[in-house]
Design a protein around this motif. Structure first.
Motif, PDB file in Angstrom:
ATOM      1  N   SER A  41     -10.226  81.798 -37.436  1.00 58.30           N
ATOM      2  CA  SER A  41     -11.485  81.249 -36.917  1.00 58.30           C
ATOM      3  C   SER A  41     -12.625  81.329 -37.919  1.00 58.30           C
ATOM      4  O   SER A  41     -13.639  80.650 -37.762  1.00 58.30           O
ATOM      5  N   GLY A  42     -12.455  82.150 -38.961  1.00 58.22           N
ATOM      6  CA  GLY A  42     -13.510  82.298 -39.956  1.00 58.22           C
ATOM      7  C   GLY A  42     -13.246  81.566 -41.259  1.00 58.22           C
ATOM      8  O   GLY A  42     -14.110  81.520 -42.137  1.00 58.22           O
ATOM      9  N   HIS A  43     -12.047  80.959 -41.393  1.00 57.19           N
ATOM     10  CA  HIS A  43     -11.759  80.212 -42.613  1.00 57.19           C
ATOM     11  C   HIS A  43     -10.815  79.018 -42.368  1.00 57.19           C
ATOM     12  O   HIS A  43     -11.193  77.872 -42.582  1.00 57.19           O
ATOM     13  N   LEU A  44      -9.569  79.303 -41.930  1.00 57.28           N
ATOM     14  CA  LEU A  44      -8.568  78.239 -41.845  1.00 57.28           C
ATOM     15  C   LEU A  44      -9.017  77.049 -41.005  1.00 57.28           C
ATOM     16  O   LEU A  44      -9.021  75.910 -41.480  1.00 57.28           O
ATOM     17  N   MET A  45      -9.410  77.299 -39.749  1.00 55.52           N
ATOM     18  CA  MET A  45      -9.776  76.168 -38.887  1.00 55.52           C
ATOM     19  C   MET A  45     -11.112  75.540 -39.271  1.00 55.52           C
ATOM     20  O   MET A  45     -11.236  74.305 -39.248  1.00 55.52           O
ATOM     21  N   PRO A  46     -12.128  76.312 -39.672  1.00 54.00           N
ATOM     22  CA  PRO A  46     -13.339  75.662 -40.194  1.00 54.00           C
ATOM     23  C   PRO A  46     -13.036  74.783 -41.413  1.00 54.00           C
ATOM     24  O   PRO A  46     -13.552  73.677 -41.527  1.00 54.00           O
ATOM     25  N   ARG A  47     -12.176  75.268 -42.300  1.00 51.81           N
ATOM     26  CA  ARG A  47     -11.780  74.471 -43.472  1.00 51.81           C
ATOM     27  C   ARG A  47     -11.043  73.215 -43.015  1.00 51.81           C
ATOM     28  O   ARG A  47     -11.285  72.110 -43.540  1.00 51.81           O
TER      29      ARG A  47
END
Length: 286
Positions: free
Chosen positions: A145-151
């Motif tokens: 939720s703090g990197h993969l999906m925002p990316r």
């Protein structure tokens, strides 16, 4: 006196069983979690849950903190801990590293449609497209939720964070991302919606100053995972314990409020296929 091989075998089985029982009686059930918040906060959140699980499984339960997301994966695979609170991506990494030997037991009902938020203090940032040429902080590199999906959603919007943004940083944790945005270290940040809401409720951030300008669609996220080779009875006791938690019981509500959920539900590997695909698409999983 003649002793048969059958008698010797039976005696050895009894000895092995009693030795195994003695070992399990002395065993400490070790639990860990991805360090997506401060260590003291993780300990505080887990304490009542740990005490509850002790009663349900009949074993001493201890929380074992880890230094980073990768360490949580290695700790479970290498049998240094018995159960871990994973994010969706960390679960996928653990399952991949172990060649399919990690079982997700339960998730919060909220984790069926989890979301991330993008926050900023800048009045001229109102969409993902406005991030071009700006600085952005993710959380941990291994955070769902703090990197993969925002990316993933940046790429879906035709924005490559590695080339279209001035600079990206990794804060290491969701609360640290908010602090970086609030302190002017970056123009914007991406984090877990649950942590964001908790920080707002606790008045640790002023939403009039640091505000949400984009919320992602829902996706599967966090779960409690164990190794697939765990004793079946213990695995069932753990699942049953989580599923038995009832928000209408005051003693259970205290546990569930800290876990930020109203109900735990069963989960399965297939729920995380989209996370795996997103990781491969973003080049974060081979």
């Amino acid at each position: 006196m003649k002793i048969s091989l059958k008698s010797i075998f039976a005696a050895s089985l009894m000895l092995a069983a009693s030795w195994s029982h003695a070992q399990s009686a002395d065993h400490v059930f070790r639990v860990s979690a991805i360090p997506d918040e401060a260590p003291t906060e993780l300990q505080r959140k887990f304490k009542p849950l740990g005490e509850y699980l002790e009663k349900k499984i009949g074993m001493k339960v201890e929380f074992t903190p880890v230094t980073d997301y990768a360490a949580s994966v290695e700790a479970l695979i290498n049998k240094k801990v018995d159960m871990v609170w994973f994010g969706g991506f960390t679960f996928v990494q653990a399952n991949d590293r172990s060649k399919g030997q990690i079982t997700p037991l339960v998730q919060r009902t909220e984790d069926e449609k989890f979301r991330s938020v993008f926050v900023t203090t800048h009045k001229d940032i109102n969409s993902l497209n406005d991030l071009k040429g700006r600085t952005l902080s993710f959380g941990s590199e291994s955070s769902t939720s703090g990197h993969l999906m925002p990316r993933f959603y940046l790429l879906q919007s035709k924005i490559n964070p590695d080339t279209d943004l001035k600079r990206i940083a990794f804060s290491g944790a969701h609360d640290a991302t908010v602090a970086a945005v609030a302190g002017g270290k970056v123009d914007a940040g991406a984090l877990n919606i649950s942590v964001w809401e908790k920080l707002v409720e606790a008045k640790k951030v002023d939403p009039a100053v640091v505000r949400v300008f984009y919320t992602t669609p829902g996706y599967y996220d966090y779960n409690w995972s164990v190794r697939t080779d765990m004793n079946a009875d213990l695995k069932k006791k753990l699942s049953d314990a989580f599923l038995a938690l009832d928000i209408n019981k005051p003693e259970d509500k205290a546990i569930m409020d800290l876990q930020r959920t109203v109900k735990f539900i069963p989960t399965k590997v297939d729920n995380y296929k989209n996370i795996e695909a997103a990781a491969k698409n973003a080049g974060l999983l081979k």
